[in-house]
Scaffold this active site. Sequence first.
Site, PDB file in Angstrom:
ATOM      1  N   ARG A  21       0.920  -1.128  -0.204  1.00  0.00           N
ATOM      2  CA  ARG A  21      -0.139   0.081  -0.126  1.00  0.00           C
ATOM      3  C   ARG A  21       0.760   1.196  -0.069  1.00  0.00           C
ATOM      4  O   ARG A  21       0.480   2.087  -0.498  1.00  0.00           O
ATOM      5  CB  ARG A  21      -0.961  -0.015   1.216  1.00  0.00           C
ATOM      6  CG  ARG A  21      -1.456   1.212   1.515  1.00  0.00           C
ATOM      7  CD  ARG A  21      -2.209   1.176   3.003  1.00  0.00           C
ATOM      8  NE  ARG A  21      -1.461   1.076   3.825  1.00  0.00           N
ATOM      9  CZ  ARG A  21      -0.531   2.029   4.510  1.00  0.00           C
ATOM     10  NH1 ARG A  21      -0.652   3.199   4.045  1.00  0.00           N
ATOM     11  NH2 ARG A  21       0.212   1.525   5.722  1.00  0.00           N
ATOM     12  N   ARG A 144     -12.194 -16.704  27.058  1.00  0.00           N
ATOM     13  CA  ARG A 144     -12.901 -15.488  26.484  1.00  0.00           C
ATOM     14  C   ARG A 144     -12.107 -14.294  26.906  1.00  0.00           C
ATOM     15  O   ARG A 144     -12.896 -13.005  26.621  1.00  0.00           O
ATOM     16  CB  ARG A 144     -14.267 -15.321  26.643  1.00  0.00           C
ATOM     17  CG  ARG A 144     -14.963 -16.787  26.244  1.00  0.00           C
ATOM     18  CD  ARG A 144     -16.515 -16.688  26.487  1.00  0.00           C
ATOM     19  NE  ARG A 144     -17.226 -17.880  26.016  1.00  0.00           N
ATOM     20  CZ  ARG A 144     -18.519 -18.230  26.296  1.00  0.00           C
ATOM     21  NH1 ARG A 144     -19.199 -17.084  26.997  1.00  0.00           N
ATOM     22  NH2 ARG A 144     -19.081 -19.212  25.924  1.00  0.00           N
ATOM     23  N   CYS A 163      -2.667  -2.486  13.299  1.00  0.00           N
ATOM     24  CA  CYS A 163      -1.961  -3.810  12.751  1.00  0.00           C
ATOM     25  C   CYS A 163      -1.813  -4.880  13.722  1.00  0.00           C
ATOM     26  O   CYS A 163      -2.127  -6.016  13.411  1.00  0.00           O
ATOM     27  CB  CYS A 163      -0.378  -3.137  12.551  1.00  0.00           C
ATOM     28  SG  CYS A 163      -0.082  -2.028  11.505  1.00  0.00           S
ATOM     29  N   ARG A 183      -1.758  -8.617  12.172  1.00  0.00           N
ATOM     30  CA  ARG A 183      -1.935  -8.811  10.796  1.00  0.00           C
ATOM     31  C   ARG A 183      -0.769  -8.426  10.032  1.00  0.00           C
ATOM     32  O   ARG A 183      -0.498  -9.017   8.820  1.00  0.00           O
ATOM     33  CB  ARG A 183      -3.316  -8.179  10.199  1.00  0.00           C
ATOM     34  CG  ARG A 183      -3.044  -6.554  10.519  1.00  0.00           C
ATOM     35  CD  ARG A 183      -4.294  -5.938   9.791  1.00  0.00           C
ATOM     36  NE  ARG A 183      -4.213  -4.403   9.781  1.00  0.00           N
ATOM     37  CZ  ARG A 183      -3.277  -3.829   8.961  1.00  0.00           C
ATOM     38  NH1 ARG A 183      -3.096  -4.147   8.093  1.00  0.00           N
ATOM     39  NH2 ARG A 183      -3.564  -2.648   9.149  1.00  0.00           N
ATOM     40  N   ASP A 186       6.001  -5.241  10.245  1.00  0.00           N
ATOM     41  CA  ASP A 186       7.183  -4.547   9.759  1.00  0.00           C
ATOM     42  C   ASP A 186       8.419  -5.302  10.597  1.00  0.00           C
ATOM     43  O   ASP A 186       8.504  -4.621  11.947  1.00  0.00           O
ATOM     44  CB  ASP A 186       7.136  -3.067   9.895  1.00  0.00           C
ATOM     45  CG  ASP A 186       8.387  -2.320   9.534  1.00  0.00           C
ATOM     46  OD1 ASP A 186       9.652  -2.776   9.343  1.00  0.00           O
ATOM     47  OD2 ASP A 186       8.109  -0.837   9.439  1.00  0.00           O
ATOM     48  N   ASN A 194       6.791  -3.727  19.239  1.00  0.00           N
ATOM     49  CA  ASN A 194       5.572  -4.531  19.315  1.00  0.00           C
ATOM     50  C   ASN A 194       5.876  -5.597  20.497  1.00  0.00           C
ATOM     51  O   ASN A 194       5.147  -5.745  21.341  1.00  0.00           O
ATOM     52  CB  ASN A 194       4.899  -5.258  17.935  1.00  0.00           C
ATOM     53  CG  ASN A 194       4.487  -4.239  16.999  1.00  0.00           C
ATOM     54  OD1 ASN A 194       4.740  -4.415  16.068  1.00  0.00           O
ATOM     55  ND2 ASN A 194       3.718  -3.165  17.608  1.00  0.00           N
ATOM     56  N   HIS A 224       6.867  -8.917   7.018  1.00  0.00           N
ATOM     57  CA  HIS A 224       7.656  -8.508   5.967  1.00  0.00           C
ATOM     58  C   HIS A 224       8.728  -7.660   6.135  1.00  0.00           C
ATOM     59  O   HIS A 224       8.907  -6.797   7.363  1.00  0.00           O
ATOM     60  CB  HIS A 224       6.620  -7.531   5.082  1.00  0.00           C
ATOM     61  CG  HIS A 224       5.838  -6.673   5.558  1.00  0.00           C
ATOM     62  ND1 HIS A 224       4.616  -6.738   6.328  1.00  0.00           N
ATOM     63  CD2 HIS A 224       6.066  -5.185   5.974  1.00  0.00           C
ATOM     64  CE1 HIS A 224       4.264  -5.829   6.920  1.00  0.00           C
ATOM     65  NE2 HIS A 224       5.070  -4.679   6.974  1.00  0.00           N
TER      66      HIS A 224
END
Length: 281
Positions: A21, A144, A163, A183, A186, A194, A224
């Site tokens: 993108r 849950r 993300c 999802r 980087d 993260n 990626h």
Amino acid sequence: MKQYLDALKYVLENGIDRQSRTGISTRAVFGMQLRFSMEDGFPAMTTKKLPWKSVASELLWFIEGSNDERRLAEILHGTRDREKTTIWTANAEADYWKPKVKFEGDLGRIYGVQWRKWKSPNGIEIDQLAEAIKLIKTNPTSRRIIVTAWNPGELSEMALPPCHAFFQFFVADGKLSLQMYQRSCDMFLGVPFNIASYSLLLHMVSQVTNLKPGEFVHILADAHIYHNHFEQVKEQLARKPFPLPKLWLNPDIKNIDDFTMEGIKLENYRFHPSIKAEMAV
């Protein structure tokens, strides 16, 4: 952090080149898992400097339920001055988002808003994080205990769709573990950040629920490396890691909303110099 470095090398050597993108091509692998035991030390990147204050301030900002980029600047820098930027400044000022803003620094219904102020169809706001902590305390074997930021009905109201989409807690043998699904990953710039952020969240929730921190399990979907990061990745992979640091949290904090920057510290953190790379927006 050997797991992370091995994954980084695997993507570089085995990934598929794809368009993205952002206009910058990526080399990607779909579907990976990393596991970090908190008993081994806090998983802060040592083969380059981790922006620790940015990690801690962003997490506190999420926990506040804020969507105000200038509030993040205030937590990080102590001021809302426009000259003080954050990792969210570019998204707040992006041309596609400017027409939607309601106030200066508005980022829409992003992570923290979804965590703390999820809108139900009947108009009631749900504090997912508080409900998760309540379940850990009252029904620790529940399957849950989940917090999700991926709200399909409000993706168009976010400056950046999440993300790291959702996470789940697991209690066993007096230990709390956390698994997060990401999802879009980087691998060079984002993933070390993260890993540290969710490991910090694990420690914080463990403390307020009187449990020991167990494992952070990281599910990487589209893992990626941007093509313009290849040389930086090679430089990082050539470095020898240092021992992991320890995390210190103010032991007096018993409520998730009471943590502050002063009550969160990395101890004995040794690292190689930063490696500069441009973030794709």
